[in-house]
Every structure is written in C-alpha cells, then in structure tokens.
Write a protein that holds these residues in place. Sequence first.
Motif, PDB file in Angstrom:
ATOM      1  N   ILE A   1     -40.140  15.957 -28.382  1.00  0.00           N
ATOM      2  CA  ILE A   1     -40.106  16.615 -29.844  1.00  0.00           C
ATOM      3  C   ILE A   1     -38.845  17.478 -30.042  1.00  0.00           C
ATOM      4  N   SER A   2     -37.699  16.998 -29.263  1.00  0.00           N
ATOM      5  CA  SER A   2     -36.318  17.490 -29.342  1.00  0.00           C
ATOM      6  C   SER A   2     -35.622  17.318 -30.908  1.00  0.00           C
ATOM      7  N   HIS A   3     -36.191  16.221 -31.586  1.00  0.00           N
ATOM      8  CA  HIS A   3     -35.653  15.887 -32.690  1.00  0.00           C
ATOM      9  C   HIS A   3     -36.253  16.559 -33.870  1.00  0.00           C
ATOM     10  N   LEU A   4     -37.388  17.459 -33.702  1.00  0.00           N
ATOM     11  CA  LEU A   4     -37.931  18.275 -34.488  1.00  0.00           C
ATOM     12  C   LEU A   4     -37.080  19.499 -34.969  1.00  0.00           C
ATOM     13  N   ASP A   5     -37.197  19.967 -36.135  1.00  0.00           N
ATOM     14  CA  ASP A   5     -36.498  21.270 -36.619  1.00  0.00           C
ATOM     15  C   ASP A   5     -37.092  22.468 -35.724  1.00  0.00           C
ATOM     16  N   PRO A   6     -36.154  23.164 -34.969  1.00  0.00           N
ATOM     17  CA  PRO A   6     -36.566  24.248 -34.232  1.00  0.00           C
ATOM     18  C   PRO A   6     -37.543  25.338 -34.809  1.00  0.00           C
ATOM     19  N   THR A   7     -37.119  25.327 -36.052  1.00  0.00           N
ATOM     20  CA  THR A   7     -38.271  26.361 -36.817  1.00  0.00           C
ATOM     21  C   THR A   7     -39.620  25.826 -36.802  1.00  0.00           C
ATOM     22  N   VAL A   8     -39.876  24.496 -37.064  1.00  0.00           N
ATOM     23  CA  VAL A   8     -41.062  23.928 -37.221  1.00  0.00           C
ATOM     24  C   VAL A   8     -41.865  24.228 -35.647  1.00  0.00           C
ATOM     25  N   ILE A   9     -41.136  23.867 -34.546  1.00  0.00           N
ATOM     26  CA  ILE A   9     -41.562  24.088 -33.409  1.00  0.00           C
ATOM     27  C   ILE A   9     -41.931  25.516 -33.046  1.00  0.00           C
ATOM     28  N   GLU A  10     -41.101  26.300 -33.365  1.00  0.00           N
ATOM     29  CA  GLU A  10     -41.282  27.818 -33.336  1.00  0.00           C
ATOM     30  C   GLU A  10     -42.586  28.282 -34.022  1.00  0.00           C
ATOM     31  N   GLU A  11     -42.860  27.845 -35.445  1.00  0.00           N
ATOM     32  CA  GLU A  11     -43.922  28.143 -36.162  1.00  0.00           C
ATOM     33  C   GLU A  11     -45.251  27.545 -35.760  1.00  0.00           C
ATOM     34  N   LYS A  12     -45.085  26.350 -35.471  1.00  0.00           N
ATOM     35  CA  LYS A  12     -46.469  25.297 -35.412  1.00  0.00           C
ATOM     36  C   LYS A  12     -46.642  25.139 -33.714  1.00  0.00           C
ATOM     37  N   LEU A  13     -45.680  25.084 -32.840  1.00  0.00           N
ATOM     38  CA  LEU A  13     -45.848  24.650 -31.426  1.00  0.00           C
ATOM     39  C   LEU A  13     -45.387  25.561 -30.424  1.00  0.00           C
ATOM     40  N   PRO A  14     -45.592  26.662 -30.871  1.00  0.00           N
ATOM     41  CA  PRO A  14     -44.898  27.832 -29.909  1.00  0.00           C
ATOM     42  C   PRO A  14     -45.606  27.807 -28.485  1.00  0.00           C
ATOM     43  N   ASP A  15     -46.770  27.832 -28.188  1.00  0.00           N
ATOM     44  CA  ASP A  15     -47.632  27.806 -26.759  1.00  0.00           C
ATOM     45  C   ASP A  15     -47.105  26.701 -25.927  1.00  0.00           C
ATOM     46  N   ILE A  16     -47.364  25.380 -26.490  1.00  0.00           N
ATOM     47  CA  ILE A  16     -46.832  24.302 -25.833  1.00  0.00           C
ATOM     48  C   ILE A  16     -45.345  24.299 -25.405  1.00  0.00           C
ATOM     49  N   THR A  17     -44.485  24.619 -26.072  1.00  0.00           N
ATOM     50  CA  THR A  17     -43.270  24.846 -25.923  1.00  0.00           C
ATOM     51  C   THR A  17     -42.784  25.507 -24.454  1.00  0.00           C
ATOM     52  N   GLU A  18     -43.781  26.842 -24.666  1.00  0.00           N
ATOM     53  CA  GLU A  18     -43.324  27.498 -23.498  1.00  0.00           C
ATOM     54  C   GLU A  18     -44.130  27.221 -22.087  1.00  0.00           C
ATOM     55  N   PHE A  19     -45.287  26.526 -22.513  1.00  0.00           N
ATOM     56  CA  PHE A  19     -45.957  25.809 -21.202  1.00  0.00           C
ATOM     57  C   PHE A  19     -44.684  24.972 -20.370  1.00  0.00           C
ATOM     58  N   ALA A  20     -44.142  24.039 -21.038  1.00  0.00           N
ATOM     59  CA  ALA A  20     -43.148  23.336 -20.664  1.00  0.00           C
ATOM     60  C   ALA A  20     -41.964  24.096 -19.859  1.00  0.00           C
ATOM     61  N   ARG A  21     -41.420  25.114 -20.820  1.00  0.00           N
ATOM     62  CA  ARG A  21     -40.542  25.716 -19.881  1.00  0.00           C
ATOM     63  C   ARG A  21     -41.049  26.570 -18.681  1.00  0.00           C
ATOM     64  N   ILE A  22     -42.119  27.229 -18.917  1.00  0.00           N
ATOM     65  CA  ILE A  22     -42.600  28.071 -17.621  1.00  0.00           C
ATOM     66  C   ILE A  22     -42.991  27.074 -16.372  1.00  0.00           C
ATOM     67  N   TYR A  23     -43.691  26.223 -16.636  1.00  0.00           N
ATOM     68  CA  TYR A  23     -44.281  25.304 -15.682  1.00  0.00           C
ATOM     69  C   TYR A  23     -43.463  24.245 -14.942  1.00  0.00           C
ATOM     70  N   LEU A  24     -42.583  23.685 -15.822  1.00  0.00           N
ATOM     71  CA  LEU A  24     -41.987  22.513 -15.418  1.00  0.00           C
ATOM     72  C   LEU A  24     -40.362  22.694 -15.478  1.00  0.00           C
ATOM     73  N   LYS A  25     -39.971  23.834 -15.872  1.00  0.00           N
ATOM     74  CA  LYS A  25     -38.582  24.155 -16.268  1.00  0.00           C
ATOM     75  C   LYS A  25     -37.975  23.248 -17.156  1.00  0.00           C
ATOM     76  N   VAL A  26     -38.600  22.908 -18.241  1.00  0.00           N
ATOM     77  CA  VAL A  26     -37.962  21.777 -19.063  1.00  0.00           C
ATOM     78  C   VAL A  26     -37.813  22.470 -20.408  1.00  0.00           C
ATOM     79  N   GLU A  27     -36.890  22.117 -21.278  1.00  0.00           N
ATOM     80  CA  GLU A  27     -36.545  22.750 -22.356  1.00  0.00           C
ATOM     81  C   GLU A  27     -36.941  21.687 -23.391  1.00  0.00           C
ATOM     82  N   PRO A  28     -38.024  21.739 -24.268  1.00  0.00           N
ATOM     83  CA  PRO A  28     -38.252  20.786 -24.966  1.00  0.00           C
ATOM     84  C   PRO A  28     -37.592  20.734 -26.329  1.00  0.00           C
ATOM     85  N   LEU A  29     -36.820  21.813 -26.520  1.00  0.00           N
ATOM     86  CA  LEU A  29     -35.883  21.671 -27.959  1.00  0.00           C
ATOM     87  C   LEU A  29     -34.762  20.683 -27.525  1.00  0.00           C
TER      88      LEU A  29
END
Lengths: 579, 252
Positions: free
Chosen positions: A312-340
């Motif tokens: 999802i790294s090609h998506l607008d960060p504000t779209v991710i923040e507004e519409k997909l915040p939780d799943i982005t956090e899951f990737a950061r917490i559990y796999l230490k990956v930055e989806p942006l």
Amino acid sequence: MTTTHTYDALVVGGGGGGLRAAIELSERCRTAVLSKLYPTRSHTGAAQGGVCAALGNVEEDSPEWHAFDTVKGGDYLVDQPAALLMTEEAVEAIYQLERWGLPFNRTPDGRIDQRRFGGHTRNHGEAPVKRACYAADRTGHMILQTLYQQCVKRDVRFFNEFYCLDLLRDDAGVTVGIIAFELATGELHVFRAKAVVFATGGYGRMFRVTSNAHALTGDGPALVWRRGIPLEDMEMFQFHPTGLARLGVLLSEAARGEGGIVLNREGERFMERYAPTIKDLAPRDMVSRAIYQEIKEGRGGGPDGDWVYLDISHLDPTVIEEKLPDITEFARIYLKVEPLEEPVPIQPTAHYAMGGIPTDTDGRVVVGADEDVVPGLYAVGECACVSVHGANRLGTNSLLDLVVFGRRAGDDAASFVHDTDLATPSEHPEQPTLELLDGILGRTTGDNAGEIREELQDNMFDLAFVVRSDESLAKMQQILMSLRERYERVAITDKGARYNTDLMETVELGYLLDCADALVAGALVRTESRGAHFREDHPLRDDANWLKHTLAYRERDGSIRIEYKPVKMGPYVPMERKY
Amino acid sequence: MVTAADVLDASDQARPTIDTIPLTVRVRRFNPEVSEDSWWDEWTVRCDPLERLVEVLHQIKWHHDGTLSFRRSCAHGVCGSDAMLINGRNQLACKVLAQDVAPRVTIEPIRGLSVLKDLIVDMEPFMDGYRSILPYLINDSGEPEKERRQSPEDRHRYDDTTKCILCAACTTSCPVFWGDEGYVGPAAIVNAHRFIFDSRDEAGRERMKILSEKTGVFRCRTTFNCTDACPRGIEVTKAIQEVKRAILFERF
C-alpha cells in the motif's frame, strides 16, 4: 450445586448476531444473553473493512446486483432466495445502525460513505462497485459497540463469562433450555427457556494460522451436533489471502479496496494473470489459491518462501491514516514493517466458516433434506448456515449476515415464545455436563491438552487448508482419531472452582475436535473443487454431482453420517466463475 | 505433478532455526482457594523475539502451569481482554513483544479493581461507571427515512473517542481512581465524550450533569497516566479536558 433461571428466550453469545437478536427479543419478551466473554470483546469487533448494502450513495447500485455477486462469489452453493432477501434487507439494516449511532465515514454531503471490496461489482460483473459502508478499518468494532450500547439502553440482562455447555431438549425434540458454567465460581446453572438462539461464532482456532480470536472454538455447532442436529457445509472454510505472515492477524481487504496490490517475490502484480478484470479485488478464495500457486512455483518470499506481499506504499498517506489506520499499526507492531514505505509480508489465514448449524431465513434450526424445524432453536451469524455464503463468503457479507438474520431470528423467536408454553426439563438435566467436567477434573495424570491442540492446529494447517486432496484428508482423519483418543485421557492441573480457564479451554478443545471431524468428513467426500474447498485431485467444479449442501450427522457410536440437501436455486444459472 | 505435500515438505526443510531468546516471566499470583495472600511465581522460557507476551503466557499455561489464569481473546489489540500491569505500565499483553521486555518481565493485575484470581480482576465497578454516563445515542427528534446526515468534519470531531475498547487500562492507571471508588474514571468520560461531541446526539447536557457531580470529571488531576496507558492511542486526558471545558462553558 445448581441454580435454575427461567426466561422466555436465551441468546448464547454476545457478538453482533447475538446482540442484534437480543435487541429484537428484549422489547417483546423476558430475555437473557449469556456470553463467555464480556460482550464487547466478541470477535465481531475485529472485523475491519465494511458492511455492504446497495445504498447507491457514491455510485449507482442495486440490491439485485449485490445478490448476484453474493451467489457468484459463493460459487453457486448459496441458497439464492436467502441471498436476495439479505441484500434487499441490507439497505434498511444499515440505516438502522446509523440511526442507532454508528459512526460511519461520510461523503462530503454527509451521507454514509462507501468503498470497493472484493467480488462486489456493478451490473453482474462489469467492474468493481463502491458498496461497502465503513468506519475506517474498524467497522466491526463500531457495529459491536453500537449494538452493545443499544442493549445497555434497553437494560438487556447479561450473564457475562457464562459458558454454555449443553443444549436441553425434551423427548419430543422441543427446546427446553441450556446448561451453563459460571466461570467466576465454577457453578453450573440451568437456564430454562422457550427459545434458545445460538450466536457463538466460528471455529478458526482449529488451524495454526488464523485471524480468529482464541475464543472461537465452535461451541454452538459442536453442542448441537452432540444432540443429534446436523452441521451443514462444514468443509467450506474461508482462507483470507492477506493475513500477517506467521501470525495470521487480518489485514483487511479494504487495503485492496483502497488501491493496495498483492505482489510476489519478483515484485509482480500476479493477480493480473488470475483475474484480469478485477485483479486484486477478486474474491478471497481465488486470491488465496493464486498465492498458493505463486508459492508453489517458487515466487514466494520470506525465509521459507511461503509469503507474498501486500503493498500500500503507493497510496496517499492521508488516505491510509484516515481509512486504514489499524492494519497499518498491526504491521508496524507485529512485523516491524513500515507499510507507508515497504510491502507487508502476508500469507493466507483461516478466517471464516461458511458452514455451520443449518437454518432457514428466520434463523430457525432445520434438520434434514426436508428442513424440519427444531421447535424453539435458532442460530445466527458465523455459527449458522442459512446459506448466504455458499462455498465462499464475499467480504463484508458476514457483518451484514449478523444484522439481517440477527434481527429476523429475534423477531421470529419473540413471536414463537408468545405462542408456546414453557416445557419442562428432565430431572437433573445438568447430569451429563457434570459427568463431562468431573471426567476431566478427576484424572490426575493423562495427556496434555496444549499438545493435542497444537497438533490439531499444525495438522489442519498442513492437510486441510487452502489445497486439499484425498491423501491429505484421509491422513487428517486418522490424526483426528488418534487426537480424540488422547483427548479422552486428558488431565489438567487446575482443579479449582474459581476462574478455571484450564478446564474451559479443555472443553473448548473438545468442541474444536468435533468441528474438525465434521469439516474433514465433508471435505473428504466432496470430490470436486468449489469456492474455498479446493481439491488438487479434483480441481474442477462438478455441478452435475455436487451442486448440493453437505449435512454431517454425529451418530451415537461416534461415526459420521453424510447426507445432502439441494441448493435452493433462483434467477442465477451457474456459470464458470471468472473475474 | 508437484503436490501440496511436496511444497510443504520443501518449505519445512527450508525453514531456518529461529534464534529464540530467554525470557524470565515473573507473575503476581492470587487465588483465595489456595491462599489469602498473593505470591510470586517465576518461569524462564525460550521464545521468538517477536512473540507476543500473551502467547508467552499461553506457553506457560499450556506447558508448565495450567492454573495460571488470565483473560484474553483476539490477541491483536482490538478486544481489550488482556490489560495487565507489565513492568509497571498498563498495557495489553498482546501488544507487547518478548524482545521489548527481555530478558525479564514482571506482570501484575491492573490496579484499583479487586483481584479475583491471578491476573483476572472484577470488571463490574468499571462497567458500572461506563453504564452511568448513558453510553448510547439519544435523539428524540424523529427518525429520518434514510440516514441522519453528518458532515465529515462533524464526524471527525468525536473520532478519537470512538476507538475505546473498554479494556480498563486507562481507568486502572489513574491514581484518583485507585484512591476514590466513586470516581467514574477516564474510560467512562471517554465514552461520554464520544456522544457529547456527536452532532446527532441530543443528551449532552444530561451527560454533563452526571459528570459534573462529585464522582465526575472534576476529580481528574491531569496526570496523563490514562493517555500513556491507552492501547488505542486515544488522547484520553485531552478528551477529559474537553468535557470539563464543555461543562464550564457549555460549549459543545
């Protein structure tokens, strides 16, 4: 010591389906909800992406298009009248949730916003359509909270942390009540009632990699199965393509609805080859199989070559923040990956049971090919099989199922209890439950439940997952027999009365073994591939022989008998499923 | 033909040994069936560095001591069952990884609610606080045929407080709540905020009246423990301040 309670209606399970039924019931009769968790902790709350209804707020849409997608998505194992009913009632069900306060995302003019989702299309497959109503990527959380709030408003009676351990029926098969175990005290309770609504959720915990909560152990289906009621289409289990690698935590299809894509190790957007029209928005069964194929052909990533990637790294960060915040956090917490910035490792994860307790469109439990109604017994949500999901559920239709059929079951049950007298349970109805618990508590040495559970989960993942065969399923059946033998000898360390979660988890393991038995038995005999059920030794759909629902019965001697019933057809003639 | 089994076998052979790490887990135990006093138990287990703490507790429960008792369900931070005091901070055990706390972690039940067994506390006083603030939409102006309209801006106004999962991490981190049983606590105020600032709701004044009583919002001493504790990232203290200001100025 047992306490006896009497209500008109009981709801077993405090997730979306149970709460929706309880709202309907509590306005019309004395109702209690039993939940093994605090209701707001039910797994409805983990649903992310949305709930579909043809509101037409963003693009032209119609309930009939939604019904077509549901039937095709389900690979024609859907009962078509039920799908037409659900998609028709969807519209009012969503407005109802909004009027109860559900904080949907909004369009610029203040209406409920809608977005794309897998398998949902305009005019019978022309192109993706914006049909999913949503609240960021926490739609299930908002539905669960809103329904619980409405129950608080109506002062619904809850028995929290009460586990249902038996269904009581009289000699004529009429529902009499249930037996429940109070976790805080270890006491057994007899609940007498004219109607019982099971809303206990799924059983994904039989697989090693699953998006399901630990609590999802198939309690309702296993309980009714032990009491002679068949289970329908249990072999139809959905594997969601985008679970976090290793963990199985769900990354919503909404990520693809917003423009995310799936890549193999070579960075290729491989869904273009498998579903040229709607690509990454193909239904879940197809994407999971495509991932499997990529892995098999050596294009998977990760240390074991069994991952692909959600980008999802090609998506607008504000779209991710507004519409997909939780799943982005899951990737950061559990796999230490930055989806942006980078693609997220994913693999298919056991997600949803299309099969379950057979019901009609009023939530009434029905038995056999003639669909004889079991008086006073209802089932809704994932534990039930209406069947609106057929062989593969479309994304968002689970939440819709809860609110539409939760309401209908509650409504029908409320009418039923008005016209029915309270039946009498046998003397000491808790006796079989006592024997079950005393059996587990009484053994001082024996097999370890944790090891049995892990072997069940590992083997179901290896042998009865996205791809199955006669060989793998027969092997699984043998393993299940030996696991059951060991389960009969299981011993636990906690012998106390207070919050004995050791005891309850062991009972739950027994439920999981039952559900796995039914799933594997159905999968073994169904020698075709349809929806989520893919047999590499029978890779094609076979409508001539298999356009029918499986009914699995547990016989008294422990064996399983399989019967079938016809699919209820309608306007849609089965055709090859292409996207 | 390559079969599923071949693929899985190949995958198993390719699987490298994960470097596990040792983790010593110290848990405050309590069970009135065993003893009137709490005690400490300690286990050292090996686990994947990315293992969630709740799964480490499962490893102990399933393979070392089945009597260890705790609540859990979703295991990825959305159900709110497994709030615990982990190395002195309220956190969800499913959002803490082994590598974050290794080589040693101390786990206790959340504070301010009676301990029933091990890490399980009595949630009822917490739920009483939640129920007291009328946690449901109230609008008696008649129902529209379709949806009520709400602008994206008005929807955004209360977005943060819709995220609450009622895990009690905030309320049981609050020193005022520990000392004053009557205080409704941060979570109840968060849920009141969710409706007070919802443009569709008409009962804001009623909720503010409830929260202006002596058990209400002015008990808050602004220590920010609640904001630090929230696993959903809700700005709890800010929400409480907004409710205080709304009560003082009736601006909402």
